[in-house]
Design a protein around this motif. Structure first.
Motif, PDB file in Angstrom:
ATOM      1  N   TYR A 100       0.826  -1.218   0.000  1.00 47.10           N
ATOM      2  CA  TYR A 100       0.000   0.000   0.000  1.00 47.10           C
ATOM      3  C   TYR A 100       0.854   1.259   0.000  1.00 47.10           C
ATOM      4  CZ  TYR A 100      -3.030   3.677   1.850  1.00 47.10           C
ATOM      5  OH  TYR A 100      -3.687   4.865   2.042  1.00 47.10           O
ATOM      6  N   HIS A 101       1.841   1.336   0.895  1.00 48.17           N
ATOM      7  CA  HIS A 101       2.663   2.537   1.003  1.00 48.17           C
ATOM      8  C   HIS A 101       3.635   2.711  -0.160  1.00 48.17           C
ATOM      9  CE1 HIS A 101       1.798   3.004   5.544  1.00 48.17           C
ATOM     10  NE2 HIS A 101       1.102   3.865   4.839  1.00 48.17           N
ATOM     11  N   SER A 102       3.772   1.682  -0.982  1.00 49.04           N
ATOM     12  CA  SER A 102       4.636   1.800  -2.164  1.00 49.04           C
ATOM     13  C   SER A 102       3.998   2.665  -3.247  1.00 49.04           C
ATOM     14  CB  SER A 102       4.919   0.406  -2.748  1.00 49.04           C
ATOM     15  OG  SER A 102       3.754  -0.117  -3.385  1.00 49.04           O
ATOM     16  N   GLY A 103       2.679   2.817  -3.185  1.00 43.29           N
ATOM     17  CA  GLY A 103       1.978   3.575  -4.211  1.00 43.29           C
ATOM     18  C   GLY A 103       1.659   2.764  -5.455  1.00 43.29           C
ATOM     19  N   LEU A 104       1.903   1.448  -5.411  1.00 48.67           N
ATOM     20  CA  LEU A 104       1.597   0.591  -6.559  1.00 48.67           C
ATOM     21  C   LEU A 104       0.134   0.162  -6.580  1.00 48.67           C
ATOM     22  CD1 LEU A 104       4.767  -1.724  -6.704  1.00 48.67           C
ATOM     23  CD2 LEU A 104       4.301   0.356  -8.010  1.00 48.67           C
ATOM     24  N   LYS A 112      -4.523  -5.879  -0.079  1.00 50.66           N
ATOM     25  CA  LYS A 112      -4.881  -7.177   0.496  1.00 50.66           C
ATOM     26  C   LYS A 112      -5.469  -8.102  -0.562  1.00 50.66           C
ATOM     27  CE  LYS A 112      -6.410  -7.493   4.670  1.00 50.66           C
ATOM     28  NZ  LYS A 112      -7.193  -7.417   5.924  1.00 50.66           N
ATOM     29  N   GLN A 113      -6.235  -7.527  -1.480  1.00 52.37           N
ATOM     30  CA  GLN A 113      -6.848  -8.327  -2.541  1.00 52.37           C
ATOM     31  C   GLN A 113      -5.785  -8.915  -3.475  1.00 52.37           C
ATOM     32  OE1 GLN A 113      -9.261  -6.337  -5.617  1.00 52.37           O
ATOM     33  NE2 GLN A 113     -10.893  -7.769  -5.115  1.00 52.37           N
ATOM     34  N   LEU A 114      -4.805  -8.098  -3.861  1.00 56.01           N
ATOM     35  CA  LEU A 114      -3.728  -8.598  -4.726  1.00 56.01           C
ATOM     36  C   LEU A 114      -2.967  -9.731  -4.048  1.00 56.01           C
ATOM     37  CD1 LEU A 114      -1.929  -5.604  -6.505  1.00 56.01           C
ATOM     38  CD2 LEU A 114      -3.492  -7.274  -7.477  1.00 56.01           C
ATOM     39  N   VAL A 115      -2.697  -9.558  -2.756  1.00 57.81           N
ATOM     40  CA  VAL A 115      -1.957 -10.582  -2.019  1.00 57.81           C
ATOM     41  C   VAL A 115      -2.763 -11.874  -1.942  1.00 57.81           C
ATOM     42  CG1 VAL A 115      -0.987 -11.223   0.224  1.00 57.81           C
ATOM     43  CG2 VAL A 115      -0.638  -8.907  -0.666  1.00 57.81           C
ATOM     44  N   SER A 116      -4.029 -11.768  -1.579  1.00 58.49           N
ATOM     45  CA  SER A 116      -4.858 -12.966  -1.417  1.00 58.49           C
ATOM     46  C   SER A 116      -5.080 -13.715  -2.731  1.00 58.49           C
ATOM     47  CB  SER A 116      -6.211 -12.599  -0.788  1.00 58.49           C
ATOM     48  OG  SER A 116      -6.970 -11.785  -1.661  1.00 58.49           O
ATOM     49  N   HIS A 117      -4.991 -12.999  -3.858  1.00 54.51           N
ATOM     50  CA  HIS A 117      -5.175 -13.627  -5.170  1.00 54.51           C
ATOM     51  C   HIS A 117      -3.855 -14.146  -5.760  1.00 54.51           C
ATOM     52  CE1 HIS A 117      -9.253 -11.456  -6.090  1.00 54.51           C
ATOM     53  NE2 HIS A 117      -9.297 -12.258  -5.036  1.00 54.51           N
ATOM     54  N   SER A 130      -1.688 -11.561   3.821  1.00 55.36           N
ATOM     55  CA  SER A 130      -1.493 -10.115   3.986  1.00 55.36           C
ATOM     56  C   SER A 130      -0.693  -9.770   5.228  1.00 55.36           C
ATOM     57  CB  SER A 130      -2.847  -9.401   4.043  1.00 55.36           C
ATOM     58  OG  SER A 130      -3.534  -9.548   2.833  1.00 55.36           O
ATOM     59  N   SER A 131      -0.831 -10.587   6.264  1.00 58.78           N
ATOM     60  CA  SER A 131      -0.151 -10.313   7.532  1.00 58.78           C
ATOM     61  C   SER A 131       1.300 -10.796   7.546  1.00 58.78           C
ATOM     62  CB  SER A 131      -0.910 -10.973   8.682  1.00 58.78           C
ATOM     63  OG  SER A 131      -0.962 -12.385   8.502  1.00 58.78           O
ATOM     64  N   TYR A 132       1.765 -11.365   6.442  1.00 61.83           N
ATOM     65  CA  TYR A 132       3.153 -11.829   6.361  1.00 61.83           C
ATOM     66  C   TYR A 132       4.082 -10.689   6.752  1.00 61.83           C
ATOM     67  CZ  TYR A 132       7.574 -13.434   4.331  1.00 61.83           C
ATOM     68  OH  TYR A 132       8.881 -13.789   4.143  1.00 61.83           O
ATOM     69  N   ARG A 133       4.995 -10.953   7.667  1.00 58.21           N
ATOM     70  CA  ARG A 133       5.892  -9.915   8.187  1.00 58.21           C
ATOM     71  C   ARG A 133       7.223  -9.945   7.432  1.00 58.21           C
ATOM     72  NH1 ARG A 133       6.138  -9.722  14.571  1.00 58.21           N
ATOM     73  NH2 ARG A 133       3.944  -9.219  14.208  1.00 58.21           N
ATOM     74  N   ALA A 134       7.425  -8.920   6.608  1.00 59.37           N
ATOM     75  CA  ALA A 134       8.652  -8.835   5.814  1.00 59.37           C
ATOM     76  C   ALA A 134       9.834  -8.417   6.680  1.00 59.37           C
ATOM     77  CB  ALA A 134       8.460  -7.845   4.671  1.00 59.37           C
ATOM     78  N   LYS A 135      11.023  -8.726   6.197  1.00 60.41           N
ATOM     79  CA  LYS A 135      12.257  -8.363   6.887  1.00 60.41           C
ATOM     80  C   LYS A 135      13.025  -7.354   6.028  1.00 60.41           C
ATOM     81  CE  LYS A 135      12.755 -12.968   8.988  1.00 60.41           C
ATOM     82  NZ  LYS A 135      11.559 -13.533   8.333  1.00 60.41           N
TER      83      LYS A 135
END
Length: 204
Positions: A100-104, A112-117, A130-135
């Motif tokens: 979301y904060h990337s502006g894409l 969340k929809q893009l991730v779930s699909h 969606s809740s995956y915690r990136a490093k």
């Protein structure tokens, strides 16, 4: 999706702020609560009411449940360091938040929809949570099959949000590099999110 968008704008009006900073949010013109009695304005809140409202801002901004938000706070509370910064760091490390904060994408809901699909990868591996915690150092990318869909192209053209310093984005590649876990002061919220009140809310 239309129902979600309508509810989202109703949330902004109920809170009395442009929560996501969008130009077409109706709260910009109608600064009073929804409903037939909304024109009477907002009631004065007690200290607890202010804390509860602050908690709701985060809940709706990141499009997560109260249970999820509390769980994230407890992780932040038990971690060494400043609880507020830990809390925001965990929220901003979520895959949907980074996208979301990337502006894409235009909204947290579309992220969340893009991730779930299964349209998103992390380090070239598909992640649909969606809740995956990136490093720090992780590279998030929209897959080629979804890179030209209208919501992505429109979001890139409009660029409604300023890109935060902790993300490195390539519009051409549809990719985001997560540089570091941000502190509260680094997150470019469009309105005052009052994280200190959330800490008070959960510390009662």
């Amino acid at each position: 999706m239309t129902n979600i968008i309508n509810r989202k704008y109703r949330i902004s009006r109920r809170l009395g702020i442009n929560l996501w900073g969008r130009a077409k949010d109706p709260v910009n013109k109608r600064k009073y609560p929804p409903g037939q009695h909304g024109t009477l304005g907002f009631k004065k809140l007690s200290d607890f009411g202010k804390q509860f409202a602050a908690h709701k801002k985060f809940k709706f901004y990141y499009a997560i449940s109260s249970k999820q938000l509390r769980s994230i706070f407890m992780d932040a509370y038990t971690k060494k360091g400043y609880t507020a910064d830990n809390f925001i760091g965990f929220l901003e490390s979520r895959l949907s938040s980074i996208l979301y904060h990337s502006g894409l994408v235009p909204t947290i809901y579309s992220a969340k929809q893009l991730v779930s699909h299964k349209h998103v990868t992390v380090n070239d591996k598909i992640v649909n949570i969606s809740s995956y915690r990136a490093k720090p150092g992780d590279v998030v990318k929209i897959r080629e099959r979804a890179s030209k869909i209208p919501i992505v192209e429109e979001a890139i053209q409009r660029q409604e949000r300023k890109l935060p310093d902790y993300l490195e984005v390539s519009h051409e590649e549809r990719s985001i590099k997560y540089l570091r876990v941000p502190k509260y002061s680094e997150v470019l919220y469009p309105s005052d999110m009052e994280v200190n009140l959330v800490v008070e809310f959960y510390s009662r």
